[in-house]
Design an enzyme around this catalytic site. Structure first.
Site, PDB file in Angstrom:
ATOM      1  N   GLU A 114       0.934  -1.182   0.008  1.00 52.03           N
ATOM      2  CA  GLU A 114       0.033  -0.096   0.250  1.00 52.03           C
ATOM      3  C   GLU A 114       1.004   1.209  -0.040  1.00 52.03           C
ATOM      4  O   GLU A 114       2.121   1.321   0.344  1.00 52.03           O
ATOM      5  CB  GLU A 114      -0.904   0.088   1.117  1.00 52.03           C
ATOM      6  CG  GLU A 114      -1.978  -1.054   1.128  1.00 52.03           C
ATOM      7  CD  GLU A 114      -2.934  -1.082   2.252  1.00 52.03           C
ATOM      8  OE1 GLU A 114      -3.900  -1.298   2.290  1.00 52.03           O
ATOM      9  OE2 GLU A 114      -2.329  -0.789   3.532  1.00 52.03           O
ATOM     10  N   CYS A 127       3.510   8.601   1.180  1.00 53.33           N
ATOM     11  CA  CYS A 127       4.061   7.591   2.182  1.00 53.33           C
ATOM     12  C   CYS A 127       4.094   6.190   1.335  1.00 53.33           C
ATOM     13  O   CYS A 127       3.108   5.600   1.049  1.00 53.33           O
ATOM     14  CB  CYS A 127       3.004   7.432   3.185  1.00 53.33           C
ATOM     15  SG  CYS A 127       3.495   6.300   4.539  1.00 53.33           S
ATOM     16  N   CYS A 134       6.602  -6.733   7.014  1.00 53.94           N
ATOM     17  CA  CYS A 134       8.044  -6.008   7.818  1.00 53.94           C
ATOM     18  C   CYS A 134       8.358  -7.312   8.995  1.00 53.94           C
ATOM     19  O   CYS A 134       7.431  -7.894   9.352  1.00 53.94           O
ATOM     20  CB  CYS A 134       7.748  -4.804   8.760  1.00 53.94           C
ATOM     21  SG  CYS A 134       8.953  -4.230   9.477  1.00 53.94           S
ATOM     22  N   CYS A 138       6.891  -4.847  15.764  1.00 51.61           N
ATOM     23  CA  CYS A 138       6.505  -4.182  16.743  1.00 51.61           C
ATOM     24  C   CYS A 138       5.216  -4.602  17.020  1.00 51.61           C
ATOM     25  O   CYS A 138       3.961  -4.607  16.238  1.00 51.61           O
ATOM     26  CB  CYS A 138       6.661  -2.599  16.358  1.00 51.61           C
ATOM     27  SG  CYS A 138       8.335  -2.450  15.687  1.00 51.61           S
ATOM     28  N   CYS A 141       1.917  -2.555  15.618  1.00 49.28           N
ATOM     29  CA  CYS A 141       1.760  -1.891  14.156  1.00 49.28           C
ATOM     30  C   CYS A 141       1.167  -3.148  13.161  1.00 49.28           C
ATOM     31  O   CYS A 141       1.638  -4.377  13.402  1.00 49.28           O
ATOM     32  CB  CYS A 141       3.425  -1.839  13.763  1.00 49.28           C
ATOM     33  SG  CYS A 141       3.509  -1.643  12.076  1.00 49.28           S
ATOM     34  N   GLY A 189       7.083  -1.832   6.139  1.00 49.66           N
ATOM     35  CA  GLY A 189       8.542  -2.272   5.807  1.00 49.66           C
ATOM     36  C   GLY A 189       9.317  -1.370   6.791  1.00 49.66           C
ATOM     37  O   GLY A 189       8.990  -0.192   7.158  1.00 49.66           O
ATOM     38  N   HIS A 248       9.636   5.760  20.811  1.00 50.83           N
ATOM     39  CA  HIS A 248       8.374   5.053  21.420  1.00 50.83           C
ATOM     40  C   HIS A 248       8.472   4.784  22.839  1.00 50.83           C
ATOM     41  O   HIS A 248       7.505   4.529  23.699  1.00 50.83           O
ATOM     42  CB  HIS A 248       7.812   3.830  20.691  1.00 50.83           C
ATOM     43  CG  HIS A 248       7.272   3.999  19.458  1.00 50.83           C
ATOM     44  ND1 HIS A 248       6.743   4.955  18.782  1.00 50.83           N
ATOM     45  CD2 HIS A 248       7.768   3.132  18.303  1.00 50.83           C
ATOM     46  CE1 HIS A 248       6.591   5.104  17.437  1.00 50.83           C
ATOM     47  NE2 HIS A 248       7.105   3.896  17.163  1.00 50.83           N
ATOM     48  N   CYS A 365      -0.388   5.970  10.145  1.00 53.87           N
ATOM     49  CA  CYS A 365       0.780   5.205  10.345  1.00 53.87           C
ATOM     50  C   CYS A 365       0.647   4.076  11.132  1.00 53.87           C
ATOM     51  O   CYS A 365      -0.124   4.077  12.166  1.00 53.87           O
ATOM     52  CB  CYS A 365       1.636   6.099  11.373  1.00 53.87           C
ATOM     53  SG  CYS A 365       3.045   7.014  10.477  1.00 53.87           S
TER      54      CYS A 365
HETATM   55  N1  SAH Z   1       9.565   0.446   9.834  1.00 56.32           N
HETATM   56  C1  SAH Z   1       9.904   1.974   9.924  1.00 56.32           C
HETATM   57  C2  SAH Z   1       8.904   2.779   9.039  1.00 56.32           C
HETATM   58  C3  SAH Z   1       7.545   2.255   8.863  1.00 56.32           C
HETATM   59  S1  SAH Z   1       6.466   2.532  10.043  1.00 56.32           S
HETATM   60  C4  SAH Z   1       9.487   2.489  11.206  1.00 56.32           C
HETATM   61  O1  SAH Z   1       9.024   1.687  12.152  1.00 56.32           O
HETATM   62  O2  SAH Z   1       9.982   3.713  11.490  1.00 56.32           O
HETATM   63  C5  SAH Z   1       6.122   4.226  10.185  1.00 56.32           C
HETATM   64  C6  SAH Z   1       5.887   4.807  11.752  1.00 56.32           C
HETATM   65  O3  SAH Z   1       4.469   4.239  12.031  1.00 56.32           O
HETATM   66  C7  SAH Z   1       6.887   4.453  12.705  1.00 56.32           C
HETATM   67  O4  SAH Z   1       7.251   5.510  13.532  1.00 56.32           O
HETATM   68  C8  SAH Z   1       6.154   3.486  13.466  1.00 56.32           C
HETATM   69  O5  SAH Z   1       6.486   3.107  14.873  1.00 56.32           O
HETATM   70  C9  SAH Z   1       4.542   4.185  13.398  1.00 56.32           C
HETATM   71  N2  SAH Z   1       3.407   3.067  13.732  1.00 56.32           N
HETATM   72  C10 SAH Z   1       3.283   1.939  13.586  1.00 56.32           C
HETATM   73  N3  SAH Z   1       2.445   1.245  14.170  1.00 56.32           N
HETATM   74  C11 SAH Z   1       1.567   2.473  14.474  1.00 56.32           C
HETATM   75  C12 SAH Z   1       0.262   2.581  15.153  1.00 56.32           C
HETATM   76  N4  SAH Z   1      -0.573   1.469  15.516  1.00 56.32           N
HETATM   77  N5  SAH Z   1      -0.063   4.054  15.471  1.00 56.32           N
HETATM   78  C13 SAH Z   1       0.886   4.857  15.417  1.00 56.32           C
HETATM   79  N6  SAH Z   1       2.108   4.786  14.827  1.00 56.32           N
HETATM   80  C14 SAH Z   1       2.499   3.633  14.431  1.00 56.32           C
HETATM   81 FE1  SF4 Z   2       8.106  -2.731  10.833  1.00 53.25          FE
HETATM   82 FE2  SF4 Z   2       7.971   0.059  11.441  1.00 53.25          FE
HETATM   83 FE3  SF4 Z   2       5.769  -1.851  11.859  1.00 53.25          FE
HETATM   84 FE4  SF4 Z   2       7.873  -1.958  13.468  1.00 53.25          FE
HETATM   85  S1  SF4 Z   2       6.632  -0.105  13.464  1.00 53.25           S
HETATM   86  S2  SF4 Z   2       6.649  -3.562  12.529  1.00 53.25           S
HETATM   87  S3  SF4 Z   2       9.580  -1.538  12.067  1.00 53.25           S
HETATM   88  S4  SF4 Z   2       6.854  -1.114   9.870  1.00 53.25           S
END
Ligand code: SAH
Ligand code: SF4
Length: 381
Positions: A114, A127, A134, A138, A141, A189, A248, A365
């Site tokens: 996406e 974006c 990925c 985390c 996410c 990713g 975080h 995000c």
């Molecule tokens: N993998 C990279 C980039 C993709 S995620 C990273 O983790 O930085 C992009 C952003 O979205 C990151 O800052 C991530 O921590 C945040 N993110 C992931 N899941 C989220 C959620 N459920 N709510 C808010 N931010 C989130």
């Molecule tokens: Fe991957 Fe970024 Fe999601 Fe963590 S927050 S699982 S690094 S996409």
């Protein structure tokens, strides 16, 4: 390791990751494109012409007849060799009054990714995804929940950006035609886990036509979970892109849970690499902090975060946690959010709360999870 059950297992829906996406001009240097044109019996400059059609006019394989400076007899051969279709839109969803648009793409091997296009009064941002899925796990996410399917190719990354630029220039988003100004690697990713490919994409996105799209490197943000050696390598490339570090939590105990890779590169090491990046590039680092109710939003943690960032070239980007299916965590209450911001600012730390663009269409995000199983409205195109 051999899997003895493999022989009897049904064929996987997604083909082997060893099969590469079709070669595309955005995977090649200008020199390599020229060599390819010559190998097809064409003059080398045809490669530059077709590169300009793609990067400056955003034409794709379907637009071959608009490439009138290419001889009719050469067009299809050149387009086939240099401009194959990489991504096919499967579903497009809009929200925020038409200012936000999420596209679900299918790649050559069936994987789904996406990208999200967001228009603001002063800029337009896409974006993009750097991997299908990925592997960083985390827990908050949605992308992380499905694991890693495969790395995207350079051209698959670039093509998401070119498609966004095309959408904007053709006035397909609300508000009339405009230009793409910003790219954020905050889709699916971990960009620094697909390092060489992402660096190549950054060079193409920031190189002027016919090399690439000619965006300013400063308006491109690479967001990372904190892969320290790769942050250092990125600093060494001389590409002045903006670095975002997904922190975080200010303490290892909590960050170990929220960002499992913290066990390998803990907070102090991640921040040391971030400050080195700021020093080498002169760029302010963005510290991403998803505010999760009663998990990481305590006043003490705001103070601890302020202590880590005091005097540094940094900005805190607070993201109200976006809901995903796997965990019951919620975004912080407004009062707690305000107090968190107040405590950071009191210590002189720049902090802003990110808008909640795309939430209604699971395009915010961390909400991207293009496995197709969680949406009944995705026209199975
Ligand atoms: N993998 C990279 C980039 C993709 S995620 C990273 O983790 O930085 C992009 C952003 O979205 C990151 O800052 C991530 O921590 C945040 N993110 C992931 N899941 C989220 C959620 N459920 N709510 C808010 N931010 C989130
Ligand atoms: Fe991957 Fe970024 Fe999601 Fe963590 S927050 S699982 S690094 S996409």
């Amino acid at each position: 390791m051999t899997d003895s059950s493999a022989a009897s297992a049904p064929l996987p829906l997604v083909r082997s990751a060893r099969v590469h996406p079709p070669r595309h001009l955005a995977d090649l240097t200008v020199e390599q494109r020229r060599e390819l044109a010559v190998s097809l019996g064409e003059p080398a400059f045809r490669a530059d012409q077709i590169s300009r059609h793609y990067f400056a006019r955003h034409l794709c394989a379907d637009d071959a007849e608009a490439m009138t400076d290419l001889p009719v007899a050469s067009r299809s051969g050149l387009v086939e060799a240099l401009l194959p279709v990489l991504l096919t839109p499967v579903n497009v969803m809009s929200c925020d009054g038409g200012d936000t648009r999420k596209t679900l793409w299918r790649a050559f091997d069936g994987v789904l990714i996406e990208s999200v296009l967001m228009r603001y009064p002063d800029r337009s941002t896409v974006c993009v995804s750097s991997q299908a899925g990925c592997g960083m796990g985390c827990p908050f996410c949605a992308t992380g929940q499905g694991g890693l399917t495969r790395n995207l190719s350079t051209a698959e990354i670039v093509d998401q950006v070119v498609a966004a630029a095309r959408t904007l220039v053709r006035g397909e988003l609300a508000g009339g035609p405009t230009r793409l100004s910003n790219v954020v690697f905050m889709g699916m990713g971990e960009p620094l886990a697909n390092y060489a490919t992402v660096i190549a994409a950054l060079r193409i996105l920031s190189g002027p036509a016919p090399v690439g799209l000619g965006l300013s490197a400063r308006s491109i943000t690479v967001s990372t979970v904190g892969l320290v050696p790769a942050i250092r390598r990125l600093a060494g490339t001389g590409l002045p892109v903006t670095l975002a570090v997904s922190l975080h939590a200010p303490d290892d105990e909590l960050r170990d849970r929220l960002v499992p890779v913290n066990r390998r590169w803990p907070v102090a090491e991640v921040l040391a690499a971030a400050w080195e990046y700021a020093e080498v590039t002169g760029r302010r680092v963005s510290i991403e902090y998803a505010l999760i109710d009663d998990v990481n939003d305590q006043p003490e943690r705001a103070d601890a975060l302020a202590g880590l960032l005091a005097g540094r070239l940094a900005h805190v980007n607070l993201i109200p946690l976006n809901p995903t299916r796997a965990v019951s965590w919620r975004a912080s209450e407004r009062g707690r959010e305000r107090e968190f911001v107040r405590r950071l600012r009191r210590r002189g730390i720049a902090a802003t709360v990110r808008d909640t663009r795309g939430r209604d269409i699971a395009a915010a995000c961390g909400q991207l999870a293009a496995d197709g199983s969680d949406r009944s409205d995705s026209a199975a195109g």
